[in-house]
Design an enzyme around this catalytic site. Structure first.
Site, mmCIF file in Angstrom:
data_model
loop_
_atom_site.group_PDB
_atom_site.id
_atom_site.type_symbol
_atom_site.label_atom_id
_atom_site.label_comp_id
_atom_site.label_asym_id
_atom_site.label_seq_id
_atom_site.Cartn_x
_atom_site.Cartn_y
_atom_site.Cartn_z
ATOM 1 N N SER A 133 0.806 -1.222 0.000
ATOM 2 C CA SER A 133 0.000 0.000 0.000
ATOM 3 C C SER A 133 0.841 1.276 0.000
ATOM 4 C CB SER A 133 -0.964 -0.054 1.194
ATOM 5 O OG SER A 133 -1.944 0.931 1.086
ATOM 6 N N ASP B 229 -2.619 6.249 -3.474
ATOM 7 C CA ASP B 229 -1.453 5.633 -2.834
ATOM 8 C C ASP B 229 -0.926 4.520 -3.732
ATOM 9 O OD1 ASP B 229 -3.550 3.895 -2.418
ATOM 10 O OD2 ASP B 229 -2.952 3.325 -0.399
ATOM 11 N N ASP C 115 -1.075 1.316 -3.964
ATOM 12 C CA ASP C 115 -1.911 0.237 -4.504
ATOM 13 C C ASP C 115 -3.289 0.725 -4.921
ATOM 14 O OD1 ASP C 115 -2.931 0.594 -1.911
ATOM 15 O OD2 ASP C 115 -3.479 -1.514 -1.707
ATOM 16 N N ASP D 178 -5.886 2.105 -3.315
ATOM 17 C CA ASP D 178 -7.137 1.958 -2.556
ATOM 18 C C ASP D 178 -7.483 3.206 -1.736
ATOM 19 O OD1 ASP D 178 -5.319 1.697 -0.476
ATOM 20 O OD2 ASP D 178 -6.070 -0.237 0.243
#
Length: 448
Positions: free
Chosen positions: A100, A240, A242, A244
């Site tokens: 992340s 960010d 990833d 999400d």
């Protein structure tokens, strides 16, 4: 939290803590728990742009093939992209390789069930139990029963098609600046907003395996703030690593956080009769100004513990369709099963387009209370909730606030810390309240 699974999957420094050997076991045992009733189960795998992603993907794939799974590699894609495709393609499971918003040396493995949701605590516990058995007793198919692996890089396009359908109209006339954190949305976001006819400027879209989240993305919105002003954009959208999370920036360069985006979108959805039970789900860390703004609009709120998984649980339990965190994890359950930065961006752009108002005006409707958070290193973080002197000082401060502020004192979920947070009418009052409580926590249980 278990031995391997933390609050968001298995995480660690790649090749040191999160080794290929561990990734193989996670793939083998995790895949088995999620697909044991199926012959030749289908499992999707995606990854972000970290250099360690290839290594961990290879090990995970080997583990899944060893239980007879049919693995489909999606390549670089966002976490919500994996979540959406797992459900849309009737796969038995999905796996995302990402840490992340963490720095490049970290990586992680996160599973989704066939319904597109993250695993339950019980499922994670079963995977851990099997991983720790002294002997691996899982089936070992041979010959034609062994697993197969195929590439399905078209998955990203399928996900983009889905996202485009969530736009109420095209975004002609809106100049948007994107910061993709040199991560999983670097290609996705650029194509998405260009296809929706927005005027697009980009930064953080040149991943090289090492620069993910490096001074860019939703955890460094100040970079996008400067970029928005430089490009004279109508708004900025920061994702960010990833994809999400979403943090926005208005046309003046002011940062618009998850609370504000949630407020703006939920108010608009309510006006269209699309907000289930006129209720929004958030965590205890959301700003007091968020709740006061919702109240003014006749929107109810439900609070959960910190973590997007708890927000999703509460939404599923009572059928709510909007929830999220101040950090930018925003969940629109009518469309996807997890926090989705690109989807959240479209929901925000829908609102801008429908109202015709600039983002600064929409965000200003929610007056944020000054907020201060101090971490205190302690001997036993769980004792804070029963300490009489700490309880007394909290009660004293709350009485003084008289409803115009809020105190939150809680043990950290991951470190030996007590977090002391206050919100008040002014920054000075905030500082004073927090310092008074911190002093008592330190004297009662603090580490020197």
């Amino acid at each position: 939290m278990g031995k391997y699974f933390g609050t968001d999957g298995v995480r660690g420094v790649a090749n040191s803590e999160l080794t290929p050997e561990l990734a193989f076991k996670v793939g083998r045992f995790g895949g088995y728990v999620l697909t044991k009733d199926k012959q030749r189960p289908k499992v999707l795998i995606g990854r972000d742009t970290r250099i360690s992603g290839h290594m961990l993907e290879g090990a995970l794939v080997a583990g899944l093939l060893s239980i007879g799974a049919e693995v489909m590699r999606l390549g670089v894609i966002s976490t919500p992209g994996v979540s959406y495709l797992t459900k849309a393609m009737d796969a038995e499971a999905g796996v995302m390789i990402s840490a992340s918003h963490n720095p490049v040396q970290d990586n992680g493995i996160k599973f989704f069930g066939g319904d597109g949701f993250k695993l339950s605590d019980e499922q994670e516990a079963e995977i851990e139990r099997l991983m720790d058995e002294p002997e691996d007793k899982l089936p070992r198919p041979v010959g034609a029963d062994l697993g197969l692996v195929n590439d399905y890089f078209e998955g990203g396009q399928k996900y983009l098609q889905f996202l485009k359908q969530t736009a109420d109209e095209d975004f002609t006339g809106i100049h948007v600046a994107l910061d993709c954190a040199n991560g999983a949305t670097s290609s996705l976001a650029t194509h998405l907003f260009a296809d929706l006819d927005a005027d697009v400027s980009t930064m953080g879209t040149s991943p090289n395996g090492l620069n993910i989240n490096d001074g860019v993305g939703s955890t460094h919105p100040e970079a996008l703030s400067a970029f928005v002003k430089e490009k004279n954009a109508d708004l900025g959208l920061a994702f960010d690593g990833d994809g999400d999370r979403l943090i926005a920036v208005d046309e003046k360069g002011n940062i618009v956080d998850g609370d504000q985006i949630m407020y703006i979108c939920s108010k608009h959805l309510k006006s269209e009769g699309r907000l289930k039970d006129d209720t929004v789900v958030s965590t205890v860390m959301s700003n007091l100004g968020f709740y006061k703004a919702l109240e003014k609009e006749g929107i109810k709120s439900v609070q959960t513990a910190v973590g997007d998984r708890y927000v999703v649980e509460a939404m599923k339990k009572d059928g709510y369709n909007v929830g999220g965190e101040q950090s930018g994890h925003l969940i629109f359950l009518d469309y996807n099963t997890t926090g989705d930065g690109l989807l959240s961006a479209i929901m925000l752009m829908n609102t801008l387009k429908a109202t015709g108002k600039p983002l600064s005006e929409l965000a200003a409707e929610m007056q944020k209370f000054p907020q201060l958070l101090v971490n205190v290193r302690v001997t036993d973080k769980y004792k804070v909730e029963e300490n009489e002197k700490v309880k007394a000082v909290i009660s004293e401060v709350e009485k003084e606030m008289n409803g115009d502020g809020r105190i939150l004192v809680r043990p950290s979920g991951t470190e030996p810390l007590v977090r002391v947070m206050a919100e008040a009418k002014t920054k000075e009052l905030c500082d004073e309240y927090v310092n008074r409580i911190v002093e008592v926590v330190r004297s009662e249980m603090g580490l020197e």
